[in-house]
Design a protein around this motif. Structure first.
Motif, PDB file in Angstrom:
ATOM      1  N   TYR A 109     -41.202  28.793   8.573  1.00  0.00           N
ATOM      2  CA  TYR A 109     -40.366  27.655   8.231  1.00  0.00           C
ATOM      3  C   TYR A 109     -38.984  28.149   7.831  1.00  0.00           C
ATOM      4  O   TYR A 109     -38.850  29.202   7.200  1.00  0.00           O
ATOM      5  N   MET A 110     -37.970  27.344   8.169  1.00  0.00           N
ATOM      6  CA  MET A 110     -36.586  27.640   7.757  1.00  0.00           C
ATOM      7  C   MET A 110     -36.212  29.071   8.128  1.00  0.00           C
ATOM      8  O   MET A 110     -35.598  29.800   7.337  1.00  0.00           O
ATOM      9  N   ARG A 169     -28.495  21.273   2.477  1.00  0.00           N
ATOM     10  CA  ARG A 169     -28.655  22.014   3.725  1.00  0.00           C
ATOM     11  C   ARG A 169     -28.296  23.481   3.482  1.00  0.00           C
ATOM     12  O   ARG A 169     -27.751  23.850   2.436  1.00  0.00           O
ATOM     13  N   VAL A 170     -28.584  24.300   4.470  1.00  0.00           N
ATOM     14  CA  VAL A 170     -28.290  25.729   4.356  1.00  0.00           C
ATOM     15  C   VAL A 170     -26.796  25.942   4.119  1.00  0.00           C
ATOM     16  O   VAL A 170     -25.953  25.316   4.778  1.00  0.00           O
ATOM     17  N   HIS A 220     -36.153  31.336   4.382  1.00  0.00           N
ATOM     18  CA  HIS A 220     -34.950  30.520   4.251  1.00  0.00           C
ATOM     19  C   HIS A 220     -33.694  31.375   4.343  1.00  0.00           C
ATOM     20  O   HIS A 220     -32.693  30.978   4.926  1.00  0.00           O
ATOM     21  N   LYS A 221     -33.764  32.559   3.779  1.00  0.00           N
ATOM     22  CA  LYS A 221     -32.634  33.484   3.826  1.00  0.00           C
ATOM     23  C   LYS A 221     -33.140  34.856   4.282  1.00  0.00           C
ATOM     24  O   LYS A 221     -34.328  35.133   4.256  1.00  0.00           O
ATOM     25  N   ASP A 254     -34.583  13.869   0.460  1.00  0.00           N
ATOM     26  CA  ASP A 254     -34.016  15.124   0.941  1.00  0.00           C
ATOM     27  C   ASP A 254     -33.015  14.871   2.060  1.00  0.00           C
ATOM     28  O   ASP A 254     -33.089  13.854   2.771  1.00  0.00           O
ATOM     29  N   LEU A 306     -32.930  16.318   4.883  1.00  0.00           N
ATOM     30  CA  LEU A 306     -33.538  16.398   6.205  1.00  0.00           C
ATOM     31  C   LEU A 306     -34.369  15.173   6.575  1.00  0.00           C
ATOM     32  O   LEU A 306     -34.887  15.093   7.687  1.00  0.00           O
ATOM     33  N   SER A 322     -31.860  31.302  10.321  1.00  0.00           N
ATOM     34  CA  SER A 322     -30.852  32.264   9.864  1.00  0.00           C
ATOM     35  C   SER A 322     -31.427  33.666   9.747  1.00  0.00           C
ATOM     36  O   SER A 322     -30.716  34.665   9.956  1.00  0.00           O
ATOM     37  N   THR A 364     -42.158  31.148   4.701  1.00  0.00           N
ATOM     38  CA  THR A 364     -40.790  30.665   4.739  1.00  0.00           C
ATOM     39  C   THR A 364     -39.827  31.845   4.706  1.00  0.00           C
ATOM     40  O   THR A 364     -40.074  32.850   4.035  1.00  0.00           O
ATOM     41  N   GLY A 418     -30.713  23.357  13.770  1.00  0.00           N
ATOM     42  CA  GLY A 418     -32.034  23.066  13.221  1.00  0.00           C
ATOM     43  C   GLY A 418     -32.157  21.649  12.713  1.00  0.00           C
ATOM     44  O   GLY A 418     -31.344  20.799  13.081  1.00  0.00           O
ATOM     45  N   PRO A 419     -33.161  21.417  11.904  1.00  0.00           N
ATOM     46  CA  PRO A 419     -34.162  22.382  11.423  1.00  0.00           C
ATOM     47  C   PRO A 419     -35.108  22.806  12.544  1.00  0.00           C
ATOM     48  O   PRO A 419     -35.314  22.066  13.503  1.00  0.00           O
TER      49      PRO A 419
END
Length: 478
Positions: A390-391, A279-280, A367-368, A256, A258, A394, A365, A445-446
């Motif tokens: 997590y994540m 990545r994002v 993430h978005k 990955d 990260l 944003s 999570t 981040g992360p």
């Protein structure tokens, strides 16, 4: 090399132990662990065997009389530990009759010495320094302990049970050697090291043509194996021993984005490295493509590692990859890693649970923003629940809005912990109402978001409170 390493068959006769005190008992425990039968001259008269099992006690007999007149016939060895003035004449007598002798901490009277020992059942590693520095020997042993698989002795035992039957089926030595190399290095060996002994035994029994199995390693058609490895949050010292072993054994590593460069440095130098993360807001190859790469690597006979940040089964899509491997009939195993939430907790003194204050933990999570919007925040309003996101950088505004709208107090302590366990880690703590601003403070981040009263017990929170007190005092003084 002054001392030749040898292994004594302690089933062939008794070991004579002369001595007393803790030194003698330490040697007693060592001998018992090796299955020895012991004849003990307890020179201080203390014959206490408390703490030993009945089976161990049955292998100890006490000898009376003068140790200098002891019958050494048939003895495997003579040990003196806490024997005082008896040690030197006993050692001389043992040498006269050809019995190996060790006098504890007296090299000049000994014909053999005890190494530092790594015991893995059928696999034993002995480390010696010629008696010059037992401390150095112990340190080397500790290094070996860290890298030697705990079940390597079980693997040796499996091969030992099958050695003679397989010799009859594979009389050619070179071919037989390649056969066992493939067993050790392939899925059968991996199964034993993972504790799946019955599965390994079944796979070995199922080999109908051992010669073809051995030759497959030469032709490249050997069955491969995929190991999903959790790389942890970033610090390479947090890798498990099993993870390090997988990285050293790998032919190819799919990693990955990260995963830290320090962890990538632990991969075997000649292994192929394939980046598959993203990545994002940056495109990646997609999960289906990753699954395809893993299956193809295994089907080509490679030992593949899927290296993932944190733990494979905590928001790491490890479950999807396992299903793809299972559907393709590919051998696989999973090595857990320290999840970033636990890494943050350990580094910044955040007790995710706390008696009477935090009784539950929820991991989610975000993430978005749309991920955060889909969360049912109403079930996360319990003040005695710690929420770990997590994540979530944003989506921090949406996380704050969802919790506040559901009824969580705007003064709930929160922490944003970025790049945890790495040299550039950073923390920002405050209250839920200020969450987006705290995210901005960690400068990328992360990051992990921890929401709940437990954050008030963290080291950054205590430091912040102290700074506020100092500032208040300075203002008052002015």
């Amino acid at each position: 090399m002054r001392f030749l390493p040898v292994f004594l068959d302690l089933a062939a006769g008794p070991v004579i132990l002369v001595g007393a005190g803790e030194m003698a008992r330490a040697k007693l425990r060592l001998l018992l662990s090796a299955g020895a039968t012991i004849r003990w001259y307890a020179v201080d008269g203390d014959r206490d065997l408390s703490g030993l099992s009945e089976a161990d006690r049955a292998r100890i007999s006490f000898a009376d009389g003068d140790p200098l007149e002891a019958d050494l016939g048939g003895a495997i060895a003579l040990l003196c530990a806490g024997a005082g003035d008896l040690a030197a004449p006993l050692a001389a007598r043992a040498r006269e009759v050809g019995v190996p002798v060790n006098v504890m901490d007296e090299l000049s009277h000994s014909t053999f010495i005890f190494p530092a020992i790594v015991d893995r059942g059928d696999v034993v590693v002995a480390v010696g320094t010629g008696g010059s520095s037992p401390v150095v020997a112990r340190r080397v042993r500790e290094m070996i302990e860290k890298v030697l698989p705990a079940r390597i002795g079980d693997l040796a035992g499996l091969i030992g049970r099958w050695r003679h039957p397989m010799k009859a089926r594979l009389p050619e030595f070179a071919l037989r050697r390649r056969f066992w190399e493939r067993v050790v290095d392939g899925p059968i060996g991996a199964a034993v090291l993972d504790g799946r002994d019955a599965e390994a035994e079944d796979q070995l029994k199922a080999i109908a043509d051992p010669a073809a199995y051995a030759r497959a390693s030469e032709t490249g058609h050997a069955q491969g194996h995929v190991t999903l490895v959790g790389a942890g949050p970033g610090d390479p010292d947090l890798l498990t021993i099993k993870a390090l072993r997988a990285l050293q054994d790998a032919d190819v590593v799919f990693y990955d984005e990260l995963v830290s460069s320090e962890i990538l440095d632990r991969i075997r130098r000649d292994a192929a490295r394939v980046p598959v993360g993203r990545r994002v807001n940056k495109p990646g190859i997609g999960q289906a493509a990753i699954n395809k790469l893993l299956v193809e690597a295994a089907q080509a006979g490679q030992r593949a590692v899927r290296l993932k940040g944190g733990d494979p089964f905590v928001f790491g899509r490890g479950g999807e990859e396992v299903e793809a491997l299972r559907d393709a009939g590919v051998s696989y195993s999973v090595v857990p890693g320290i999840s970033a939430g636990f890494g943050a907790a350990a580094q910044f003194d955040v007790p995710l649970t706390y008696r009477h204050e935090a009784l539950r933990i929820t991991f989610l999570t975000a993430h978005k923003a749309k991920d955060a919007e889909a969360v049912d925040w109403s079930v996360l309003t319990d003040e005695k629940m710690t929420v770990v996101v997590y994540m979530g950088m944003s989506a921090a505004p949406t996380v704050r809005a969802g919790l506040l709208q559901a009824g969580r107090s705007p003064q709930t302590p929160v922490g944003v912990f970025a790049r945890v366990t790495r040299p550039d880690s950073k923390a920002a703590v405050g209250v839920l109402d200020d969450l987006p601003a705290l995210v901005a403070q960690v400068e990328g981040g992360p990051a992990i978001l921890v929401i709940g009263d437990v954050v008030a017990h963290s080291a950054p929170w205590r430091q912040q409170q102290l700074q506020q007190l100092v500032s208040t005092y300075q203002v008052a003084a002015e």
